[in-house]
Design a protein around this motif. Structure first.
Motif, short mmCIF file in Angstrom:
data_model
loop_
_atom_site.label_atom_id
_atom_site.label_comp_id
_atom_site.label_asym_id
_atom_site.label_seq_id
_atom_site.Cartn_x
_atom_site.Cartn_y
_atom_site.Cartn_z
N THR A 1 35.73 -0.65 -37.33
CA THR A 1 34.32 -1.05 -37.41
C THR A 1 34.06 -2.47 -36.88
N GLU A 2 35.08 -3.32 -36.84
CA GLU A 2 34.85 -4.66 -36.28
C GLU A 2 34.62 -4.60 -34.77
N SER A 3 34.93 -3.45 -34.16
CA SER A 3 34.66 -3.29 -32.73
C SER A 3 33.19 -2.97 -32.46
N TRP A 4 32.37 -2.87 -33.55
CA TRP A 4 30.93 -2.69 -33.35
C TRP A 4 30.37 -3.81 -32.47
N ALA B 1 30.10 -2.65 -28.98
CA ALA B 1 28.95 -1.75 -28.78
C ALA B 1 27.65 -2.55 -28.68
N GLU B 2 27.53 -3.58 -29.50
CA GLU B 2 26.31 -4.40 -29.48
C GLU B 2 26.19 -5.18 -28.17
N LYS C 1 26.59 3.11 -32.04
CA LYS C 1 27.95 3.12 -32.58
C LYS C 1 27.99 4.02 -33.82
N TYR C 2 28.97 4.88 -33.87
CA TYR C 2 29.10 5.84 -34.97
C TYR C 2 30.50 5.73 -35.56
N VAL C 3 30.59 5.94 -36.88
CA VAL C 3 31.90 5.93 -37.53
C VAL C 3 32.34 7.36 -37.78
N GLY D 1 31.21 -2.49 -43.06
CA GLY D 1 31.22 -2.15 -41.64
C GLY D 1 30.78 -0.72 -41.38
N SER E 1 27.00 1.15 -39.10
CA SER E 1 27.02 2.07 -37.97
C SER E 1 25.64 2.71 -37.80
N ASP E 2 25.45 3.44 -36.71
CA ASP E 2 24.20 4.15 -36.48
C ASP E 2 24.24 5.58 -37.00
#
Length: 476
Positions: A121-124, A127-128, A134-136, A203, A207-208
């Motif tokens: 999730t820190e890789s969001w 995506a930003e 971004k989806y988990v 995190g 996500s979206d």
């Protein structure tokens, strides 16, 4: 709708237990939903050879699917060797973000959507930077997802250690969680891993949307709570929840039989219990001895995948390649192999699990209840003995035994005390030859049928993935 092909990039943390479901979901998106998929598995230098073989097989056989391996960052100067697995994974994934960013920048065409597992999730932030959704992907079940997302709220509500609570831990709209069943990072709130876990949970809520490796008929209560309970929806910030499971390795008969399958071919139908604790699970020397005696006393046929015992951690093999089996049999009771030669088959380190579970001679699975293994057992129609060791496995075991009633469990979890040989023998005998075992077989075969229906065209998981794809198009 444009004729452009939707391009999804998926990130997986190390370990076959994470990489496998990510690859399997990627394969389904590419082959059944015509998406272009790039998978970025983070690979450790001492990773299992099975991971390399797995990546090769997917790369060479699937159209629309490409794989870019990302070397995991060296965190030896940041964390001590004794750091727990959750902390290890989270820090490793955080430090690997520059390499992930670089890899994504080389992808052409650029991705439209990013999917990461719960350790990614820190890789969001990447995506930003790209202004993409971004989806988990939660590789476990909906009940765990609800506890995970709600943990920052529980942190404010509950005083003292969770394991010392006298009351059940309430998750709005879901079955409560027993303090005995809390997941590993919640065992000690003073440990650094607990803080890492809470940040990880936050995190997920950023996500979206959430994809979960389950299906509608398996967990209607937890899924309804995640989607419709006001408190949980507030925690998730009203994000959509998609069921995409069961994501599991499918059984494909192999024409070239190995020694294990040849041995199974000679056994009566549904007479063998398969014993294995996953790619990362290990047990103590004392428990290894008691398990061996229990299998012998049960007088039932068995296949046992044995790893060298460990002293302290039950997830001792999680981020390491399998140790040498040299001297392994010294941990078994003296004469055990000779006494059980007619009914038992001992396998060092690894066995072809899906093939074993689908063999007509297998009647039960003695399992650590990792969610991948759980799904492989359910979709093979095989009842279980629950033997949870780490992560969320106690929750999985409780769901299987108390709610779905397709497993039996020991009186006390093996992580709390050594389970004696007599109890092991009783559970094995009941599973393979008892009335309880027969009842569980009927129930698990129904679950198998439900799982198959969910994956069919117009099945609940197929429709849910279609909705996910449609939602992605609407966001780009």
């Amino acid at each position: 709708m444009t004729s452009k092909q939707l391009h999804v990039t998926m990130i997986s943390s190390p370990g076959i237990g994470h990489i496998l479901p990510v690859l399997l979901l990627a394969h389904r998106l590419a082959t059944r939903h015509n998406l272009r998929v790039t998978v970025l598995p983070v690979i450790t230098t001492d990773g299992s050879p099975a991971v390399s073989q797995l990546l090769t097989s997917f790369t060479t056989t699937t159209k629309n699917l490409s794989i870019i391996q990302i070397p995991a960052a060296d965190i030896s100067a940041i964390l001590p060797p004794e750091a727990k697995v959750v902390t290890h994974l989270c820090v490793m994934m955080r430090e690997t973000i520059p390499a992930i960013r670089t890899a994504i920048s080389t992808i052409n065409p650029r991705p439209d959507v990013l999917i990461g597992d719960i350790f990614s999730t820190e890789s969001w932030v990447v995506a930003e930077e790209l202004s993409i959704p971004k989806y988990v992907f939660v590789t476990s079940n909906a009940w765990f997802t609800a506890l995970f997302a709600y943990s920052p709220v529980l942190d404010k509500q509950v005083s003292g250690q969770y394991v010392d609570q006298k009351m059940l831990l309430d998750i709005p709209g879901c079955k409560p969680v027993s303090p005995d069943d809390v997941i590993d990072p919640m065992l000690d709130r003073e440990d650094e891993t607990y803080k890492v876990y809470l940040n990880q949970a936050i995190g997920v809520t950023l996500s979206d949307g959430v994809l979960i490796n389950t299906w509608e008929d398996l967990e209607p209560r937890s899924l309804d709570a995640l989607r419709n309970n006001e408190i949980l929806q507030s925690v998730l910030k009203n994000k959509p929840v998609y069921t995409v499971g069961p994501i599991h390795k499918r059984y494909e008969p192999d024409v070239l039989k190995n020694d294990i399958i040849e041995w199974l071919d000679k056994q009566p139908e549904q007479s063998v219990v398969y014993v294995s604790f996953g790619s990362g699970g290990t047990i103590s020397v004392e428990q290894t001895e008691e398990l061996a005696w229990g299998l012998e006393l049960s007088r039932q046929r068995f296949i046992w995948v044995v790893r060298p015992p460990t002293g302290k951690h039950s997830d001792g093999s999680f981020l390491r390649a399998s140790e040498s089996s040299h001297g392994l049999y010294a941990y078994l009771p003296e004469g055990f192999l000779a006494r059980t030669v007619e009914v038992g088959f001992v396998v060092p380190s690894w066995g072809p699990q899906v093939e074993i579970l689908n063999h007509i001679s297998v009647g039960g699975f003695f399992t650590h209840c990792g969610w991948n293994s759980t799904l492989e057992s359910v979709t093979s129609g095989i009842p279980m003995i629950s033997w949870p060791l780490y992560a969320e496995q106690k929750m999985n075991a409780t769901m299987l035994a108390d709610e779905l009633k397709v497993a039996v469990k020991p009186k006390v979890w093996p992580t709390r005390k050594v389970v004696g040989r007599d109890e092991v023998a009783r559970m094995v005998t009941g599973l393979v030859a008892g009335e309880v075992g027969k009842e569980m077989k009927v129930k698990v075969k129904r679950l198998k049928e439900d799982a198959q229906k969910a994956l069919c065209e117009n099945g609940s998981s197929y429709i849910s993935i279609c909705k996910f794809v449609e939602d992605c198009w609407s966001r780009i």
